[in-house]
Design an enzyme around this catalytic site. Structure first.
Site, PDB file in Angstrom:
ATOM      1  N   ASN A 106      15.582  40.317  -2.162  1.00  0.00           N
ATOM      2  CA  ASN A 106      15.925  40.402  -3.582  1.00  0.00           C
ATOM      3  C   ASN A 106      15.607  39.105  -4.322  1.00  0.00           C
ATOM      4  OD1 ASN A 106      16.870  43.087  -3.659  1.00  0.00           O
ATOM      5  ND2 ASN A 106      18.791  42.455  -2.712  1.00  0.00           N
ATOM      6  N   SER A 161      20.625  45.580   0.899  1.00  0.00           N
ATOM      7  CA  SER A 161      20.619  47.047   0.920  1.00  0.00           C
ATOM      8  C   SER A 161      19.947  47.628   2.156  1.00  0.00           C
ATOM      9  CB  SER A 161      19.932  47.595  -0.335  1.00  0.00           C
ATOM     10  OG  SER A 161      18.622  47.057  -0.469  1.00  0.00           O
ATOM     11  N   ASP A 167      11.570  55.417  -3.028  1.00  0.00           N
ATOM     12  CA  ASP A 167      11.530  54.234  -3.895  1.00  0.00           C
ATOM     13  C   ASP A 167      10.524  53.202  -3.394  1.00  0.00           C
ATOM     14  OD1 ASP A 167      12.773  52.716  -1.819  1.00  0.00           O
ATOM     15  OD2 ASP A 167      14.763  53.142  -2.612  1.00  0.00           O
ATOM     16  N   GLY A 183      21.751  44.817  -3.259  1.00  0.00           N
ATOM     17  CA  GLY A 183      21.528  43.934  -4.392  1.00  0.00           C
ATOM     18  C   GLY A 183      21.771  42.466  -4.108  1.00  0.00           C
ATOM     19  N   HIS A 193      13.323  51.056   0.606  1.00  0.00           N
ATOM     20  CA  HIS A 193      14.392  51.168   1.595  1.00  0.00           C
ATOM     21  C   HIS A 193      14.041  52.112   2.739  1.00  0.00           C
ATOM     22  CE1 HIS A 193      16.430  49.955  -2.205  1.00  0.00           C
ATOM     23  NE2 HIS A 193      17.018  49.111  -1.369  1.00  0.00           N
TER      24      HIS A 193
END
Length: 253
Positions: A146, A81, A227, A118, A230
């Site tokens: 991830n 991402s 968040d 993801g 990112h």
């Protein structure tokens, strides 16, 4: 920056320690399941989100689209991402800004964005042939975050990286490995082994390594989305400041 290639895992960890003071605070909110007033989700939920950035899906930019015919040599951004430009407008991912920087410097290369939100290293291995099919001149590999967030066994992550890098380096492309690390909640043993993975892979395949992609990004006001994971538009631009000096030595005018 060139000195990063020779960093040991211990020096690597020390290099990024200060950046993670800020990062651990941000991620601790999401990783412990706390909810904010705007409904922020867990970090793992973001890592599992497979949606590309909204406007990029509707109005793809040159760097985000691998199907646009372009005769220039390819610089491939292969990642998750962070590469995809999660939750950013069209033209705001780091591959988009890399394309702009190269154009401004007079380089005739086409930057292709193969970031998928993801993706773990297992997912990356499954689509490595798609990367090979583009016959890229340079490949920037940004994966593993991830895996760490989900606590995937280090042995599995390393095996997947091994498969990915074996395929990519076999093409003759110049491969740059972009690392990331984890907040303290994951424990020293797991974090050290996770960090060491990038150094081991870079050594095995003789790659250029940038150990911490968020160097001089995390801690900069407005560079990371709410968040806590990112990059923002500004963050993407700062990432390019890190990666451009690694890419340029492999380019021809």
């Amino acid at each position: 920056m060139a000195s990063f290639n020779s960093l040991s895992p211990i020096r690597y960890t020390a290099c990024v320690k200060l950046s993670w003071i800020a990062l651990s605070l941000a991620l601790s909110l999401t990783l412990t399941g706390c909810k904010t007033s705007d409904g922020a989700r867990h970090a793992e939920d973001y890592s599992r989100d497979t949606r590309p950035a909204r406007p990029m899906a509707q109005n793809p930019s040159p760097a985000a689209t691998s199907t646009i015919k372009d005769e220039r040599p390819v610089i491939l951004c292969f990642g998750d991402s962070i590469t995809a430009g999660y939750n950013l407008d069209a033209g705001q991912s780091y591959p988009d800004y890399l394309q702009k920087a190269l154009d401004e410097k007079g380089y005739k290369y086409h930057v292709v964005n193969q970031g998928i939100s993801g993706d773990t290293t297992k997912d990356g291995l499954a689509r490595a042939e798609d990367a090979v099919a583009l016959h890229p001149a340079v490949i920037l590999v940004e994966l593993g975050g991830n895996d760490g967030l989900r606590g995937i066994p280090i042995a599995s992550t390393r095996a997947n990286f091994d498969g990915i890098l074996a395929k990519l380096t076999a093409t003759g492309a110049k491969v740059v490995l972009l690392g990331i690390t984890l907040p303290p909640q994951y424990g020293k043993v797991y974090i050290n082994q996770f960090n060491e993975t990038y150094a081991l892979m870079a050594t095995k395949y003789n790659l250029t390594l940038f150990p911490f992609l968020y160097k001089d990004v995390y801690g900069v006001q407005g560079a990371i989305q709410r968040d806590g994971i990112h990059p923002t538009d500004l963050g993407s631009q700062l990432i390019v400041k890190n990666v451009l000096p690694l890419v340029e030595p492999n380019l021809k005018r």
